[in-house]
Design a protein around this motif. Structure first.
Motif, PDB file in Angstrom:
ATOM      1  N   GLY A 111       0.013  44.524  56.363  1.00 19.25           N
ATOM      2  CA  GLY A 111      -1.274  45.148  56.669  1.00 19.25           C
ATOM      3  C   GLY A 111      -1.717  46.095  55.572  1.00 19.25           C
ATOM      4  N   PHE A 112      -0.752  46.821  54.997  1.00 23.74           N
ATOM      5  CA  PHE A 112      -1.086  47.729  53.906  1.00 23.74           C
ATOM      6  C   PHE A 112      -1.629  46.956  52.706  1.00 23.74           C
ATOM      7  N   LEU A 113      -0.981  45.837  52.368  1.00 20.88           N
ATOM      8  CA  LEU A 113      -1.458  45.047  51.222  1.00 20.88           C
ATOM      9  C   LEU A 113      -2.842  44.467  51.487  1.00 20.88           C
ATOM     10  N   VAL A 114      -3.070  43.992  52.712  1.00 17.02           N
ATOM     11  CA  VAL A 114      -4.380  43.404  53.025  1.00 17.02           C
ATOM     12  C   VAL A 114      -5.462  44.473  52.959  1.00 17.02           C
ATOM     13  N   VAL A 115      -5.201  45.643  53.525  1.00  9.85           N
ATOM     14  CA  VAL A 115      -6.190  46.727  53.488  1.00  9.85           C
ATOM     15  C   VAL A 115      -6.464  47.139  52.038  1.00  9.85           C
ATOM     16  N   ALA A 116      -5.383  47.223  51.218  1.00  9.33           N
ATOM     17  CA  ALA A 116      -5.584  47.560  49.804  1.00  9.33           C
ATOM     18  C   ALA A 116      -6.414  46.491  49.103  1.00  9.33           C
ATOM     19  N   GLY A 117      -6.179  45.199  49.430  1.00 11.98           N
ATOM     20  CA  GLY A 117      -6.965  44.128  48.822  1.00 11.98           C
ATOM     21  C   GLY A 117      -8.418  44.182  49.230  1.00 11.98           C
ATOM     22  N   ILE A 118      -8.663  44.461  50.535  1.00 12.12           N
ATOM     23  CA  ILE A 118     -10.053  44.579  50.994  1.00 12.12           C
ATOM     24  C   ILE A 118     -10.762  45.721  50.278  1.00 12.12           C
ATOM     25  N   ALA A 119     -10.069  46.838  50.116  1.00  9.62           N
ATOM     26  CA  ALA A 119     -10.678  47.973  49.409  1.00  9.62           C
ATOM     27  C   ALA A 119     -11.007  47.601  47.966  1.00  9.62           C
ATOM     28  N   LEU A 135     -21.475  36.320  43.196  1.00  9.18           N
ATOM     29  CA  LEU A 135     -21.095  36.572  44.588  1.00  9.18           C
ATOM     30  C   LEU A 135     -20.495  35.329  45.226  1.00  9.18           C
ATOM     31  N   GLU A 136     -21.067  34.176  44.933  1.00  4.91           N
ATOM     32  CA  GLU A 136     -20.555  32.939  45.524  1.00  4.91           C
ATOM     33  C   GLU A 136     -19.112  32.686  45.105  1.00  4.91           C
ATOM     34  N   VAL A 137     -18.834  32.850  43.811  1.00  2.00           N
ATOM     35  CA  VAL A 137     -17.466  32.637  43.320  1.00  2.00           C
ATOM     36  C   VAL A 137     -16.536  33.743  43.812  1.00  2.00           C
ATOM     37  N   PHE A 138     -17.049  34.976  43.796  1.00  2.59           N
ATOM     38  CA  PHE A 138     -16.212  36.103  44.190  1.00  2.59           C
ATOM     39  C   PHE A 138     -15.755  35.989  45.647  1.00  2.59           C
ATOM     40  N   VAL A 139     -16.708  35.635  46.540  1.00  2.00           N
ATOM     41  CA  VAL A 139     -16.359  35.536  47.967  1.00  2.00           C
ATOM     42  C   VAL A 139     -15.390  34.392  48.184  1.00  2.00           C
ATOM     43  N   ARG A 140     -15.602  33.265  47.509  1.00  6.85           N
ATOM     44  CA  ARG A 140     -14.712  32.114  47.713  1.00  6.85           C
ATOM     45  C   ARG A 140     -13.274  32.450  47.364  1.00  6.85           C
ATOM     46  N   TYR A 141     -13.068  33.095  46.220  1.00  3.63           N
ATOM     47  CA  TYR A 141     -11.685  33.398  45.806  1.00  3.63           C
ATOM     48  C   TYR A 141     -11.129  34.672  46.465  1.00  3.63           C
ATOM     49  N   ALA A 142     -12.033  35.532  46.967  1.00  2.00           N
ATOM     50  CA  ALA A 142     -11.550  36.729  47.664  1.00  2.00           C
ATOM     51  C   ALA A 142     -10.784  36.348  48.925  1.00  2.00           C
ATOM     52  N   TRP A 143     -11.268  35.328  49.674  1.00  2.00           N
ATOM     53  CA  TRP A 143     -10.544  34.908  50.891  1.00  2.00           C
ATOM     54  C   TRP A 143      -9.178  34.341  50.545  1.00  2.00           C
ATOM     55  N   TRP A 144      -9.112  33.541  49.479  1.00  2.24           N
ATOM     56  CA  TRP A 144      -7.814  33.007  49.066  1.00  2.24           C
ATOM     57  C   TRP A 144      -6.873  34.136  48.626  1.00  2.24           C
ATOM     58  N   ALA A 145      -7.420  35.127  47.939  1.00  5.99           N
ATOM     59  CA  ALA A 145      -6.594  36.245  47.480  1.00  5.99           C
ATOM     60  C   ALA A 145      -6.062  37.050  48.672  1.00  5.99           C
ATOM     61  N   LEU A 146      -6.936  37.274  49.689  1.00  2.00           N
ATOM     62  CA  LEU A 146      -6.480  38.000  50.881  1.00  2.00           C
ATOM     63  C   LEU A 146      -5.405  37.231  51.622  1.00  2.00           C
ATOM     64  N   ALA A 147      -5.557  35.920  51.714  1.00  2.00           N
ATOM     65  CA  ALA A 147      -4.536  35.101  52.380  1.00  2.00           C
ATOM     66  C   ALA A 147      -3.217  35.182  51.623  1.00  2.00           C
ATOM     67  N   LEU A 148      -3.297  35.149  50.269  1.00  2.00           N
ATOM     68  CA  LEU A 148      -2.076  35.242  49.469  1.00  2.00           C
ATOM     69  C   LEU A 148      -1.419  36.615  49.641  1.00  2.00           C
ATOM     70  N   LEU A 149      -2.221  37.679  49.663  1.00  2.00           N
ATOM     71  CA  LEU A 149      -1.665  39.012  49.888  1.00  2.00           C
ATOM     72  C   LEU A 149      -0.993  39.116  51.260  1.00  2.00           C
ATOM     73  N   LEU A 150      -1.586  38.464  52.260  1.00  2.00           N
ATOM     74  CA  LEU A 150      -0.984  38.490  53.601  1.00  2.00           C
ATOM     75  C   LEU A 150       0.380  37.807  53.599  1.00  2.00           C
ATOM     76  N   VAL A 151       0.475  36.659  52.941  1.00  2.00           N
ATOM     77  CA  VAL A 151       1.753  35.942  52.872  1.00  2.00           C
ATOM     78  C   VAL A 151       2.787  36.762  52.105  1.00  2.00           C
ATOM     79  N   ILE A 152       2.367  37.295  50.953  1.00  2.00           N
ATOM     80  CA  ILE A 152       3.295  38.114  50.161  1.00  2.00           C
ATOM     81  C   ILE A 152       3.748  39.334  50.962  1.00  2.00           C
TER      82      ILE A 152
END
Length: 358
Positions: free
Chosen positions: A20-28, A60-77
């Motif tokens: 949760g800490f990593l995901v919150v840090a990634g969202i920020a 924005l289109e590219v940023f949002v697309r890869y932001a979700w993948w990055a958040l998912a990766l942070l959650l797994v890590i």
């Protein structure tokens, strides 16, 4: 034991917290990126030389697309890394829990013995080991005391039974007065032992003491007068040097303390020997009881404050007491926050010094 419904393990909680800490840090971090994209112009953009440049909508289109993948990766890590890190951190706690279960099941000799540098968990393990040392010592002492007390209380009853059986086997030649005398003396010995056990239990319980100023010298003078006849009968030269000294404590317990020491000085002495009782007043009230007698082994002297131990070991002589005298003295001294020192002079006998708060 309290039955609790099983909840989420600490390891899972730590792993979820780390993820949760990593995901919150990634969202920020991504929120900061969105704020920075506001400064990119929208619409068609050209660069020098007629080339094309992405505008805000493209980024924005590219940023949002890869932001979700990055958040998912942070959650797994976070979950995997948190699970592994929590296992490493909680491994000492598992060892402590295992040691506590072994002790609960009767393995009082088991210790955590946690290695490593000092931290909160090693402090907890060391504290638990120290507590287990005290528990093991107390349990062993209680077992030994119970065994010795059972033996001491069984002995007079066995003697009475033997005397009665011998008298019944010889109805013509028995001396009724002698039989009654022996039964009475043995019964008095059993009563004295029982009273000593009750006194020792009272002090060991740590009950509330009736604290009041007590003149130790006056108590010592009374105890000496009670033993003077027995000392004279055995030719023991009993002297005193009593200086008025007030101590704060329970008068009844302090009377027993002094009486036990003076009694021991007379009983555990050689015929024609000597005994001396002294009281001095200083920063603390000091009582010294010393006597002559045989030379004692220092190893034996170190155990004299244990219940049922006498100068010759765990044996009883004709004139011996219950074997609880110095054990009661030691307990009373502890209850009054005093100090007790028992030493054996090289020329024989015993030297006992008690200091009590004034």
């Amino acid at each position: 034991m309290i039955e609790r419904p099983r909840g989420m393990s600490v390891r899972v909680k730590l792993a979820l917290s780390y993820a949760g800490f990593l995901v919150v840090a990634g969202i920020a971090l991504f929120a900061v990126g969105f704020l920075l994209l506001r400064f990119v112009p929208n619409g068609s953009l050209t660069v020098d030389g007629g080339g094309w440049a992405p505008n805000r909508a493209n980024l924005l289109e590219v940023f949002v697309r890869y932001a979700w993948w990055a958040l998912a990766l942070l959650l797994v890590i976070g979950l995997v890394g948190g699970w592994l890190l929590a296992g490493v951190v909680l491994r000492p706690l598992d060892r402590i829990t295992d040691a506590a279960r072994r002790v609960r099941d009767g393995r009082l000799d088991h210790r955590v013995d946690l290695p490593g540098a000092g931290d909160e968990l090693t402090d907890l393990a060391d504290t638990l080991d120290a507590m287990l040392d005290r528990v093991e010592h107390t349990v062993e002492e209680e077992r030994r005391f119970a065994a010795n007390a059972s033996h001491e209380l069984r002995t007079p009853h066995a003697i009475i039974r033997t005397v009665v059986e011998v008298a019944q086997a010889d109805p013509e030649g028995r001396d009724v007065d002698e039989v009654l005398r022996r039964i009475g003396a043995t019964n008095e010995r059993a009563i004295a032992t029982t009273e000593a056990l009750l006194a020792l239990a009272r002090v060991a319980r740590g009950g509330t003491l009736d604290s009041s100023p007590v003149d130790v010298a006056a108590i010592a003078a009374e105890a000496v007068e009670e033993e003077r006849a027995d000392a004279s009968a055995r030719g023991i030269h009993l002297t005193t040097a009593l200086e008025p000294a007030s101590a704060t404590g329970d008068r009844a317990l302090l009377e027993r303390l002094v009486a036990n020491l003076v009694r021991n000085a007379v009983v555990h002495n050689a015929d024609g020997g000597w005994a001396r009782v002294g009281v001095t007043a200083g920063a603390r009230a000091e009582l010294v009881v010393e006597n002559g007698g045989p030379v004692l082994d220092p190893a034996v002297v170190a155990t004299l404050t244990e219940p049922f131990v006498r100068g010759a070991g765990r044996t009883r002589g004709p004139g011996d007491g219950s074997g609880l005298g110095l054990a009661i003295v030691a307990s009373i001294v502890r209850a009054h926050r005093g100090e007790l020192a028992v030493t054996a002079p090289p020329d024989g006998g015993l030297h006992v010094r008690v200091t009590l708060p004034r």
